[in-house]
Write an enzyme that holds these catalytic residues in place. Structure first.
Site, PDB file in Angstrom:
ATOM      1  N   HIS A 158      -5.980  -1.955  24.299  1.00  0.00           N
ATOM      2  CA  HIS A 158      -6.941  -3.037  24.561  1.00  0.00           C
ATOM      3  C   HIS A 158      -7.495  -2.964  25.990  1.00  0.00           C
ATOM      4  O   HIS A 158      -7.911  -3.975  26.548  1.00  0.00           O
ATOM      5  CB  HIS A 158      -6.310  -4.419  24.320  1.00  0.00           C
ATOM      6  CG  HIS A 158      -5.641  -4.549  22.997  1.00  0.00           C
ATOM      7  ND1 HIS A 158      -6.332  -4.805  21.835  1.00  0.00           N
ATOM      8  CD2 HIS A 158      -4.320  -4.434  22.636  1.00  0.00           C
ATOM      9  CE1 HIS A 158      -5.475  -4.867  20.817  1.00  0.00           C
ATOM     10  NE2 HIS A 158      -4.263  -4.630  21.277  1.00  0.00           N
ATOM     11  N   SER A 279     -27.633   9.045  43.560  1.00  0.00           N
ATOM     12  CA  SER A 279     -28.616   8.012  43.293  1.00  0.00           C
ATOM     13  C   SER A 279     -29.876   8.282  44.107  1.00  0.00           C
ATOM     14  O   SER A 279     -29.810   8.821  45.217  1.00  0.00           O
ATOM     15  CB  SER A 279     -28.042   6.638  43.667  1.00  0.00           C
ATOM     16  OG  SER A 279     -29.059   5.668  43.742  1.00  0.00           O
ATOM     17  N   LYS A 285     -23.476   6.959  46.311  1.00  0.00           N
ATOM     18  CA  LYS A 285     -23.048   7.084  44.915  1.00  0.00           C
ATOM     19  C   LYS A 285     -22.912   8.533  44.462  1.00  0.00           C
ATOM     20  O   LYS A 285     -23.633   9.414  44.911  1.00  0.00           O
ATOM     21  CB  LYS A 285     -24.029   6.358  43.994  1.00  0.00           C
ATOM     22  CG  LYS A 285     -23.990   4.847  44.094  1.00  0.00           C
ATOM     23  CD  LYS A 285     -24.839   4.220  42.999  1.00  0.00           C
ATOM     24  CE  LYS A 285     -24.228   4.511  41.633  1.00  0.00           C
ATOM     25  NZ  LYS A 285     -25.121   4.091  40.551  1.00  0.00           N
ATOM     26  N   GLU A 292     -21.836  10.700  30.737  1.00  0.00           N
ATOM     27  CA  GLU A 292     -22.776   9.682  30.271  1.00  0.00           C
ATOM     28  C   GLU A 292     -23.772  10.272  29.285  1.00  0.00           C
ATOM     29  O   GLU A 292     -24.108   9.650  28.263  1.00  0.00           O
ATOM     30  CB  GLU A 292     -23.505   9.058  31.462  1.00  0.00           C
ATOM     31  CG  GLU A 292     -22.629   8.124  32.277  1.00  0.00           C
ATOM     32  CD  GLU A 292     -23.339   7.550  33.488  1.00  0.00           C
ATOM     33  OE1 GLU A 292     -22.761   6.651  34.114  1.00  0.00           O
ATOM     34  OE2 GLU A 292     -24.461   7.995  33.816  1.00  0.00           O
TER      35      GLU A 292
END
Length: 464
Positions: A158, A279, A285, A292
């Protein structure tokens, strides 16, 4: 208006240009050209073998088809929209090379059984390639796992901390998923590898063909027993797309974990520059673009499976033009799966690094050893459900006091239950918690090392 096609002498005029473009498949079924040539060579040999054409004509056709193949490879033959589809394109060029004998190639054959044969030859080849990609992916998983048998990582259910694990054990879970994918493709292969060649348009042919001869030449395991089924069956394509979808499910799940692990909140891995991007506006970043994209591309393969199911669900026997829509989905799924397997293999091999110190800290900062306290009590005669409730109580009070279980004094343990002794601290240490789970298939170090040996044996098996 466009030039009248081979099949169109029945018609008074040619297709409207827009309809010709709409009807044509050459823009994508050119992918099948070498498979079409291979299938046609086998068909030509069979026509000569059965006496339908002369041996000399058969040899002319086979040689001419090979010339078409070489011209295509050398980019000298690049058919356009006027060819309609790859089958007409090859036959037209063949006839230009060998003359009227080229017009005999289509004897005892329909485009319906021809395209079915081509698609199976293509998919058979691609399944072999994908299985090899899977083996390379599995090998990298094993390479990393062997380095991290005793590296601990929090295990989750979970998405909540559950129990600590061997990192190798965690990676081997993905190895097993890939192994099922590898085996599943082998099963799909057996139903891909059935020849529809000779089924004709739908009812077979009046010519004395030998379907088993062409099947043997093309290394098919068997032939379709029913001509209607042979030209209209796409179960094999649906099964492949199901298998491809499951591969993408597994890659997407791993991708999601990599994305989480690379976040500042987890900090379990560091992404290397070779497999990450920055980025356009935030210089600090480092983005996990590879996982992804894999996660995103999964939807494409799912979509192709759904499309294929919808195409097939309402088709009466036998062949219908709807089946032209099967190819783009199959081609794109093949390319997507191969690209994603390759990308994830590279990412694992050279694009990320596990932060072992951070992982070591992570398994000491939670209550994931609570189950082992209950097991400790149960091993000393306390009924498990009673032990479970006692541990739940101590977790609650410890959290209220801002303590972890390892921080409790022995007196506090003994107040909970008199069977607790000084060995409780060793029993709940993360390394012991992992090591103690020595049941078959568990995360215990002994079991993990044995699992690695078994896995190495599996990947050494020939991929097909």
């Amino acid at each position: 208006m466009t030039e009248k096609q081979t099949w169109s002498q029945r018609f008074e005029s040619a297709l409207h240009p827009a309809i010709a473009r709409f009807n044509a498949s050459i823009s994508f079924d050119i992918e099948l050209i070498e498979y079409d040539i291979t299938g046609s060579q086998a068909h030509a040999k069979m026509l000569a073998h059965t006496g339908i054409i002369s041996p000399e004509e058969g040899e002319q056709l086979v040689t001419g088809l090979e010339q078409v193949r070489q011209e295509y490879r050398q980019r000298k033959f690049q058919p356009g929209i006027d060819a309609e589809d790859v089958h007409f394109a090859v036959e037209k060029r063949l006839t230009e090379i060998v003359g009227d004998v080229g017009k005999k190639l289509h004897t005892a054959r329909s485009r319906n059984d021809q395209v079915g044969t081509d698609t199976r030859l293509y998919l058979r080849d691609q399944i072999q390639q994908i299985r090899q990609y899977l083996r390379e992916f599995q090998t990298v998983l094993l390479d990393i796992a062997e380095q991290h048998v005793e590296t601990l990582i929090p295990g989750y259910t979970h998405l909540q901390r559950a129990q600590p694990l061997s990192l190798a054990h965690h990676l081997l879970a993905y190895f097993q998923m890939a192994q099922r994918d590898w085996e599943r493709l082998e099963d799909v292969y057996s139903r891909v590898n059935i020849s529809p060649l000779g089924c004709g348009a739908l009812a077979g042919t009046t010519f004395p063909i030998d379907r088993h001869y062409t099947a043997e030449l093309l290394k098919f395991d068997s032939v379709y027993a029913n001509s209607l089924d042979g030209v209209s069956d796409r179960d094999f394509a649906i099964e492949f797309l199901c298998a491809a979808s499951l591969i993408m499910v597994h890659l997407s799940r791993l991708s999601e974990e990599v994305i989480l692990w690379s976040s500042e909140e987890f900090r379990f891995i560091t992404l290397k520059d070779s497999c990450a991007t920055g980025s356009s506006i935030m210089p600090q970043k480092k983005n996990p673009d590879v996982p992804e994209l894999v996660r995103g591309k999964t939807g494409r393969v799912f979509g192709h499976l759904q499309a294929m199911l919808v195409i097939m669900k309402g088709l009466p026997l036998a062949y219908n033009k709807d089946l032209q829509e099967d190819k783009e989905g199959i081609f794109d799924s093949v390319n997507t799966v191969k690209a994603c397997l390759e990308a994830m293999t590279i990412l694992l091999r050279e694009g990320l690094e596990f932060r072992t110190q951070r992982l070591a800290e992570a398994v000491t900062e939670d209550f994931s050893n609570a189950t082992d306290v209950a097991d400790y009590l149960a091993a000393r005669g306390v009924p498990f459900r009673e032990a479970y409730n006692l541990v739940g109580k101590v977790v609650k009070t410890s959290m209220a006091a801002g303590k972890l279980l390892k921080d409790l004094q022995l007196e506090e343990w003994q107040q909970l239950h008199p069977v607790f002794a000084a060995d409780i601290y060793e029993a709940i240490s993360p390394r012991q918690v992992v090591s103690a789970r020595n049941s078959y298939g568990g995360t215990g170090f002994v079991q993990v090392r044995q699992a690695l040996i078994t896995a190495r044996t599996q990947v050494s098996h020939e991929y097909l």
